[in-house]
Design a protein around this motif. Structure first.
Motif: not given
Length: 314
Positions: A229-232, A258-264, A274-278, A302-314
């Motif tokens: 279900r992704g991540a917040w 791997a997610m932590v690596a992307g965050i760092v 948003e870029e960190i999340a993608r 980059e191909e995977i990043k383009a398919k990540v759906v970002i939803t901002h808190q309403a």
């Protein structure tokens, strides 16, 4: 530019056995076995090295069987500052059933660490860190180490570095989040967050609210992973959800690292939330598509990043 130091107090050799449709209590036949160096801090560093970010790795390591680790360090250009201790690096067993994507883990406790080795590691880190350092602690603790170890290290280095990132679980996480000084970045999964707050988090609003309780206490970025279900990704004034694309799962081992690596990496280069999340989500997705510690080419990421759906808190 920031320098990154990852600390793995309890590294392991991961013996990953591939056994389709294996069953408990009977003789099973495997198809193959991989032997890879493991431990959250190490895996974060290896993932970063794969995308061109140099790292220093340290912690405590059994001196009798460190050959696999040394080869991995040399292959990825990692600076080895591990303190060697008597005995073997622990071995963990992972059974991967590729017919259903499930992984079963049997983790051993690890080696003892003497007072002299503890002091030496602190002296090494003291000499390496500065105000531009991103210091990453990760994984379980050796059995004779105080459960407050991560909390103590955050207190020591919080104001001497750019950021302290901690990814751990169980009692070490409990002690960490009860401390007066919290790390700048945490990445609990949903079950760990629920255990921390003592209740089931039934909605996204609940997740964001509890993440912000820790932000009010000093955390700058809380990432709550939700599996498929992704991540917040939550900061004081911003929260967004990253939904990964559906892929065939080869193994979930190392996806969180791997997610932590992307965050760092995102923090290192000053990226937007948003870029960190993608990026971190794409690293995680790329990892679960393959077995072992592995990131694909930049083009595939980059191909995977383009398919990540970002939803901002309403």
């Amino acid at each position: 530019m920031s320098k990154i130091i990852t600390v793995t107090p309890n590294p392991a050799l991961d013996l990953t056995m591939h056994a389709k449709g294996w069953q408990r209590g009977v003789v099973n036949r495997g198809q193959s076995m991989d032997v890879t160096p493991g431990g959250k801090g190490l895996t974060v560093a290896i993932n970063l090295a794969m995308v061109g970010v140099p790292c220093t790795v340290t912690g405590w390591m059994g001196q009798n069987n460190d050959g696999h680790f040394c080869r991995e360090f040399n292959k990825n250009g990692l600076e080895d500052q591990f303190v060697r201790v008597p005995g073997d690096v622990r071995r963990n067993i992972k059974i991967v059933d590729e017919s259903n994507g499930e992984t079963t883990d049997i983790n051993m406790p690890g080696h003892s660490v003497s007072e002299a080795a503890r002091t030496l590691l602190i002296e090494l880190i003291d000499a390496m860190v500065d105000e531009e350092t991103i210091l990453v602690y990760g994984g379980s603790l050796p059995p004779d180490l105080e459960k407050s170890y991560y909390a103590d290290m955050v207190k020591r280095y919080h104001d001497r570095t750019r950021a302290v990132v901690v990814d751990t679980s169980d009692e070490a996480l409990d002690e960490l989040m009860k401390a007066d000084i919290l790390p700048q970045v945490i990445k609990p999964n949903i079950h760990e967050l629920e255990n921390l707050v003592g209740r089931t988090l039934e909605s996204d609003a609940d997740i964001i609210a509890e993440a912000r309780r820790f932000i009010d206490k000093g955390v700058e970025l809380a990432v709550v992973s939700l599996g498929s279900r992704g991540a917040w990704f939550v900061r004081k004034d911003e929260a967004l959800h990253a939904q990964p694309p559906k892929v065939k799962v080869a193994s979930t081992v190392g996806a969180g690292d791997a997610m932590v690596a992307g965050i760092v990496r995102g923090i290192m280069f000053g990226r937007t939330l948003e870029e960190i999340a993608r990026t971190s989500t794409s690293y995680s997705v790329a990892n679960i598509k393959k077995v072992g510690i592995s990131l694909p080419s930049i083009a595939e990421i980059e191909e995977i990043k383009a398919k990540v759906v970002i939803t901002h808190q309403a």
